[in-house]
Design a protein around this motif. Sequence first.
Motif, mmCIF file in Angstrom:
data_model
loop_
_atom_site.group_PDB
_atom_site.id
_atom_site.type_symbol
_atom_site.label_atom_id
_atom_site.label_comp_id
_atom_site.label_asym_id
_atom_site.label_seq_id
_atom_site.Cartn_x
_atom_site.Cartn_y
_atom_site.Cartn_z
ATOM 1 N N LEU A 1 0.822 -1.215 0.000
ATOM 2 C CA LEU A 1 0.000 0.000 0.000
ATOM 3 C C LEU A 1 0.853 1.262 0.000
ATOM 4 C CD1 LEU A 1 -2.817 -1.023 2.522
ATOM 5 C CD2 LEU A 1 -2.965 -0.890 0.029
ATOM 6 N N LEU A 2 2.003 1.218 0.659
ATOM 7 C CA LEU A 2 2.870 2.384 0.705
ATOM 8 C C LEU A 2 3.754 2.495 -0.540
ATOM 9 C CD1 LEU A 2 4.037 2.225 4.438
ATOM 10 C CD2 LEU A 2 2.397 3.833 3.445
ATOM 11 N N ALA A 3 4.186 1.350 -1.050
ATOM 12 C CA ALA A 3 5.167 1.360 -2.140
ATOM 13 C C ALA A 3 4.539 1.612 -3.496
ATOM 14 C CB ALA A 3 5.934 0.038 -2.157
ATOM 15 N N PHE A 4 3.319 1.141 -3.718
ATOM 16 C CA PHE A 4 2.733 1.272 -5.056
ATOM 17 C C PHE A 4 2.559 2.727 -5.477
ATOM 18 C CE2 PHE A 4 -0.672 1.491 -8.144
ATOM 19 C CZ PHE A 4 -0.259 0.550 -9.077
ATOM 20 N N PRO B 1 10.989 -3.523 -7.143
ATOM 21 C CA PRO B 1 10.319 -4.325 -8.181
ATOM 22 C C PRO B 1 9.087 -3.638 -8.755
ATOM 23 C CG PRO B 1 10.831 -5.675 -6.262
ATOM 24 C CD PRO B 1 11.051 -4.259 -5.870
ATOM 25 N N LEU B 2 8.344 -2.929 -7.906
ATOM 26 C CA LEU B 2 7.179 -2.215 -8.402
ATOM 27 C C LEU B 2 7.592 -1.086 -9.349
ATOM 28 C CD1 LEU B 2 4.765 -1.964 -5.344
ATOM 29 C CD2 LEU B 2 4.322 -3.071 -7.528
ATOM 30 N N TYR B 3 8.688 -0.436 -9.033
ATOM 31 C CA TYR B 3 9.172 0.633 -9.916
ATOM 32 C C TYR B 3 9.528 0.074 -11.293
ATOM 33 C CZ TYR B 3 12.515 3.814 -12.047
ATOM 34 O OH TYR B 3 13.183 4.615 -12.939
ATOM 35 N N VAL B 4 10.214 -1.061 -11.320
ATOM 36 C CA VAL B 4 10.575 -1.684 -12.597
ATOM 37 C C VAL B 4 9.318 -2.041 -13.384
ATOM 38 C CG1 VAL B 4 11.711 -3.664 -13.660
ATOM 39 C CG2 VAL B 4 12.758 -2.544 -11.688
ATOM 40 N N ALA B 5 8.317 -2.601 -12.689
ATOM 41 C CA ALA B 5 7.077 -2.973 -13.367
ATOM 42 C C ALA B 5 6.337 -1.747 -13.888
ATOM 43 C CB ALA B 5 6.188 -3.772 -12.409
ATOM 44 N N PRO C 1 3.401 -8.676 -12.166
ATOM 45 C CA PRO C 1 4.709 -9.300 -11.905
ATOM 46 C C PRO C 1 5.525 -8.569 -10.851
ATOM 47 C CG PRO C 1 4.282 -9.246 -14.258
ATOM 48 C CD PRO C 1 3.199 -8.434 -13.611
ATOM 49 N N GLY C 2 5.478 -7.239 -10.848
ATOM 50 C CA GLY C 2 6.185 -6.478 -9.829
ATOM 51 C C GLY C 2 5.594 -6.671 -8.456
ATOM 52 N N ILE C 3 4.267 -6.761 -8.390
ATOM 53 C CA ILE C 3 3.608 -6.994 -7.103
ATOM 54 C C ILE C 3 4.003 -8.349 -6.545
ATOM 55 C CG2 ILE C 3 1.371 -7.332 -5.992
ATOM 56 C CD1 ILE C 3 0.203 -5.280 -7.882
#
Length: 287
Positions: free
Chosen positions: A90-93, A176-180, A213-215
Amino acid sequence: MSGRPARRGFSSGLAAAGQLGPATVWLVLFLLVPLALVVQFSFATRDTGAARAVLPWTTLPYRTALDPAFLPIFWRTLVYATVTTLACLLLAFPLAWFIARHGGRFRTVLLALVLIPFWASYLARVYAWKALLDGDGPINRLLSVVGLGRDGGFLLTDTAVVLGLTYGFLPFMVLPLYVACVRFDHQLVEASYDLGHGRLATFFRVVLPGVLPGILAGSLLVLVPAAGDFVTPSLLGGVDQTTFGSVVDDQFGGGNNWPLGSAMAVLLLVLVVVALLARGRRGEDVL
């Protein structure tokens, strides 16, 4: 003519072996050998004398580790790891989406700010949270002004443990979320709007599947270490916040029961492998 391709293939094989050789030796010495020792200890018999684990082998450590008395600790560990993963998501997305979509030339700077906590010792950061959550800490003092303070502060609580774990592993979710989000085709969002979908429908039907995929990768990177962490529960929690990792640490320390600690570590490793296999079936690797 036929010998030349064979020699080329042999040379290519030697080159590949030379490149993989150092990594293979490293993995064998520092991963497989220690793992084999832990597995061996997990089947050993506890010795209260000078040695901590001796033969003959037995399954008693595993029977003890699977005793129902440890189930509350197991479920507490699972709850901590799950809640920490959800909190990090919730914080990172929003942060990862903002950096990928609006960071522009400042992307590198923003990512560096995310990684700055890694430059300090993890133990020092946990001690910092211990000072913040103490009864005389700034958080409790600030909340006391509005009548939400707590006697003794927020240490030795489930909230303190989850806060510490979330803070410690948040960057593992952001990257990983940033890459996605960078790989995600943002024109799909505009196309969804043109087709009449609202923001909520676009998020669940277009954005969420696109960054799945990042999640999955970030959730795995947070869930696994959060389940095995023993430093944060030991410093920010109490007896009622004991986790599986804390019990393993106790067996190798003051408990002087290496077979039981090894059996618990092996069981935790099995759970990690199961999580890896489940993750491998769900999506593509984002890294």
